[in-house]
Design an enzyme around this catalytic site. Structure first.
Site, PDB file in Angstrom:
ATOM      1  N   ASN A 161       0.810  -1.221   0.000  1.00  0.00           N
ATOM      2  CA  ASN A 161       0.000   0.000   0.000  1.00  0.00           C
ATOM      3  C   ASN A 161       0.845   1.274   0.000  1.00  0.00           C
ATOM      4  O   ASN A 161       1.610   1.515   0.933  1.00  0.00           O
ATOM      5  CB  ASN A 161      -0.923  -0.034   1.231  1.00  0.00           C
ATOM      6  CG  ASN A 161      -2.165   0.805   1.046  1.00  0.00           C
ATOM      7  OD1 ASN A 161      -2.404   1.355  -0.028  1.00  0.00           O
ATOM      8  ND2 ASN A 161      -2.961   0.901   2.096  1.00  0.00           N
ATOM      9  N   HIS A 215     -14.087  -5.098  10.595  1.00  0.00           N
ATOM     10  CA  HIS A 215     -13.877  -3.759  11.147  1.00  0.00           C
ATOM     11  C   HIS A 215     -15.210  -3.099  11.498  1.00  0.00           C
ATOM     12  O   HIS A 215     -16.123  -3.079  10.678  1.00  0.00           O
ATOM     13  CB  HIS A 215     -13.187  -2.869  10.111  1.00  0.00           C
ATOM     14  CG  HIS A 215     -11.786  -3.270   9.814  1.00  0.00           C
ATOM     15  ND1 HIS A 215     -10.922  -2.472   9.114  1.00  0.00           N
ATOM     16  CD2 HIS A 215     -11.070  -4.369  10.148  1.00  0.00           C
ATOM     17  CE1 HIS A 215      -9.746  -3.065   9.007  1.00  0.00           C
ATOM     18  NE2 HIS A 215      -9.813  -4.231   9.631  1.00  0.00           N
ATOM     19  N   TYR A 233      -6.820   6.801  13.555  1.00  0.00           N
ATOM     20  CA  TYR A 233      -6.722   5.571  12.765  1.00  0.00           C
ATOM     21  C   TYR A 233      -7.951   4.687  12.977  1.00  0.00           C
ATOM     22  O   TYR A 233      -8.350   4.432  14.115  1.00  0.00           O
ATOM     23  CB  TYR A 233      -5.459   4.775  13.140  1.00  0.00           C
ATOM     24  CG  TYR A 233      -5.556   3.397  12.554  1.00  0.00           C
ATOM     25  CD1 TYR A 233      -5.328   3.208  11.202  1.00  0.00           C
ATOM     26  CD2 TYR A 233      -5.989   2.311  13.316  1.00  0.00           C
ATOM     27  CE1 TYR A 233      -5.509   1.970  10.621  1.00  0.00           C
ATOM     28  CE2 TYR A 233      -6.166   1.068  12.745  1.00  0.00           C
ATOM     29  CZ  TYR A 233      -5.922   0.910  11.397  1.00  0.00           C
ATOM     30  OH  TYR A 233      -6.122  -0.314  10.825  1.00  0.00           O
ATOM     31  N   GLU A 267      -3.793  -5.170  19.288  1.00  0.00           N
ATOM     32  CA  GLU A 267      -2.880  -5.285  18.153  1.00  0.00           C
ATOM     33  C   GLU A 267      -1.948  -4.088  18.057  1.00  0.00           C
ATOM     34  O   GLU A 267      -2.367  -2.953  18.307  1.00  0.00           O
ATOM     35  CB  GLU A 267      -3.721  -5.392  16.870  1.00  0.00           C
ATOM     36  CG  GLU A 267      -2.896  -5.410  15.606  1.00  0.00           C
ATOM     37  CD  GLU A 267      -3.752  -5.416  14.344  1.00  0.00           C
ATOM     38  OE1 GLU A 267      -4.976  -5.607  14.441  1.00  0.00           O
ATOM     39  OE2 GLU A 267      -3.184  -5.216  13.268  1.00  0.00           O
TER      40      GLU A 267
HETATM   41  O1  EZ4 Z   1      -3.741   0.179   8.427  1.00  0.00           O
HETATM   42  O2  EZ4 Z   1      -3.484  -2.237   5.828  1.00  0.00           O
HETATM   43  O3  EZ4 Z   1      -5.144  -4.429  10.891  1.00  0.00           O
HETATM   44  N1  EZ4 Z   1      -5.229  -3.760   9.881  1.00  0.00           N
HETATM   45  C1  EZ4 Z   1      -4.567  -2.618   9.644  1.00  0.00           C
HETATM   46  C2  EZ4 Z   1      -4.699  -2.037   8.267  1.00  0.00           C
HETATM   47  C3  EZ4 Z   1      -3.560  -1.105   7.887  1.00  0.00           C
HETATM   48  C4  EZ4 Z   1      -3.486  -0.964   6.392  1.00  0.00           C
HETATM   49  C5  EZ4 Z   1      -2.249  -0.200   5.941  1.00  0.00           C
HETATM   50  O4  EZ4 Z   1      -2.043  -0.352   4.584  1.00  0.00           O
HETATM   51  O5  EZ4 Z   1      -3.886  -2.134  10.507  1.00  0.00           O
HETATM   52  O6  EZ4 Z   1      -5.949  -1.405   8.134  1.00  0.00           O
HETATM   53 CO    CO Z   2      -3.473  -3.614  12.044  1.00  0.00          CO
END
Ligand code: EZ4
Ligand code: CO
Length: 402
Positions: free
Chosen positions: A37, A122, A159, A236
């Protein structure tokens, strides 16, 4: 079966993907995923200029010899670009082996050892109630494991909790976006978030969380401790993984299970974490970890240490790479769970995977090879568009890990 040629496709059906077609004298074509990416052209050049010219005429069955030749023969070892390029070829070779033998790749890896690979997906929200609503919607789709990411009060965008409805980390644009981060605000909020989520969702669903490399070891230890009452499946990327022994400290202070490694490239990035039992889950994916050949060995190292595999599976791993992870998860005894975001509809007009999500589990299907068809004509209609992952800075302007 000899390798006779190749084509490298860099396209953007919904987002950028780098796809390798490996041609053979049988007429069969093997497919590999080389998507890194935001750094797609680096892998493309590595493949086209350096690795692929060495493969003409080679035995396509010799996956182990290819891997050793590509890794040792490079002299300049390791790193995400090199290992993703090796991974793309490795996946194409396993795909070919399955296609010529007429069996799905999971059969070549040891056969089915579970009914399906548990998936997690997610969930995100701009507020805790919105997040809980998103989690309930995913439960209604059948998911038993949910990754919860929420906007943090006082921060603009963090994030995993985008303001847009869809989470897609890489943004098209001239330069990478800068997000503002504050660890204190996050650490105050995260336990409250999981307290409310556990109360609303009950004890049944597995809850996961991604701290995305932003904490120091002692901050991660504090977070892990604070989250213990909510029984996370894992925390994580609490700390960046460059310093493996950083996890000794985190581990000493918390029983919250720890996952790490989506940005790792080889076993040497993770061997101390495994053999010291500092983590519980390895997040490496076939696409970025040098292919199935490499990942099988990491799984074998992890097995006696009670460390389990849990491949990275965001939308920036193509359906080919995701299929490889699902075959691996079905056939690997110490594979625990698979990240599954799915792909945008545009992506699925180009890639036609045989894998299916049903009632919380993924299955790779019974097509020979990896079981993904790639429509080169449809792909060509979506030219590459430069896109970057965001960056992060603290409120005072200090550059930070995104
Ligand atoms: O932010 O794959 O666990 N998943 C992640 C992903 C990363 C992206 C970065 O390219 O952390 O969503
Ligand atoms: Co991740």
């Amino acid at each position: 079966m000899r390798i006779t040629g190749w084509r490298v496709h860099l396209n953007s059906p919904g987002r950028n993907f780098l796809t390798l077609e490996l041609e053979t004298d049988t007429g069969l074509v093997g497919l590999g995923d080389g998507t890194l990416n935001g750094r797609e052209h680096a892998v493309r050049a590595y493949l086209e200029e350096h690795l692929l010219p060495c493969l003409e005429g080679r035995d396509a069955f010799a996956t182990e010899d290819f891997w050793q030749y590509a890794y040792r023969g490079a002299y300049w070892r390791r790193g995400p670009v090199t290992m993703t390029a090796i991974g793309a070829v490795d996946l194409a070779l396993w795909d070919l082996k399955g296609k010529v033998l007429g069996v799905p790749v999971y059969q070549l890896l040891g056969g089915r050892c579970r009914q399906g690979v548990m998936a997690y997906t997610h969930c995100h929200g701009q507020s805790v109630p919105a997040l809980i609503e998103s989690a309930k919607a995913k439960q209604a789709e059948g998911f038993r494991a949910l990754r919860l990411q929420c906007a943090v009060p006082g921060l603009d965008e963090v994030y995993g909790a985008p303001k847009a409805a869809v989470y897609e980390p890489a943004e098209e644009g001239a330069l990478p976006k800068e997000e503002i981060w504050d660890t204190a605000k996050y650490l105050d909020f995260a336990p409250e978030l999981f307290g409310q989520a556990r109360a609303a969702l009950g004890s049944t669903p597995h809850l996961l969380h991604d701290a995305h490399h932003r904490l120091t070891p002692i901050e991660a230890a504090r977070l892990g401790q604070a989250l213990e009452p909510y029984r996370l499946f894992w925390l994580e990327d609490a700390v960046t993984g460059e310093l493996q022994e950083a996890f000794r400290l985190v581990r000493q202070h918390t029983t919250t299970p720890l996952a790490l490694g989506e940005v790792f490239s080889t076993v040497f990035d993770i061997h101390q974490l495994i053999t010291n039992q500092w983590i519980d889950y390895v997040r490496m994916a076939p696409t970025h970890g040098g292919g199935l050949t490499a990942l099988r060995k990491i799984a074998a190292l992890a097995e006696p240490y009670h460390v389990r595999m849990a491949c990275h599976g965001p939308s920036d791993i193509s359906p080919i790479g995701l299929a490889a992870a699902i075959h691996f998860g079905l056939a690997t005894h110490n594979a625990a769970i698979q990240e599954f975001m799915g792909h945008p509809p545009e992506t699925l007009t180009v890639f036609k995977p045989a894998y299916r999500f049903d009632n919380g589990y993924l299955n790779p299907g019974e097509e020979p090879g990896l079981g993904v068809a790639f429509d080169t004509k449809a792909a060509a209609a979506h030219p590459y568009r430069r896109a970057y992952l965001p960056t992060a800075r603290l409120e005072d302007g200090t550059a930070w890990s995104w």
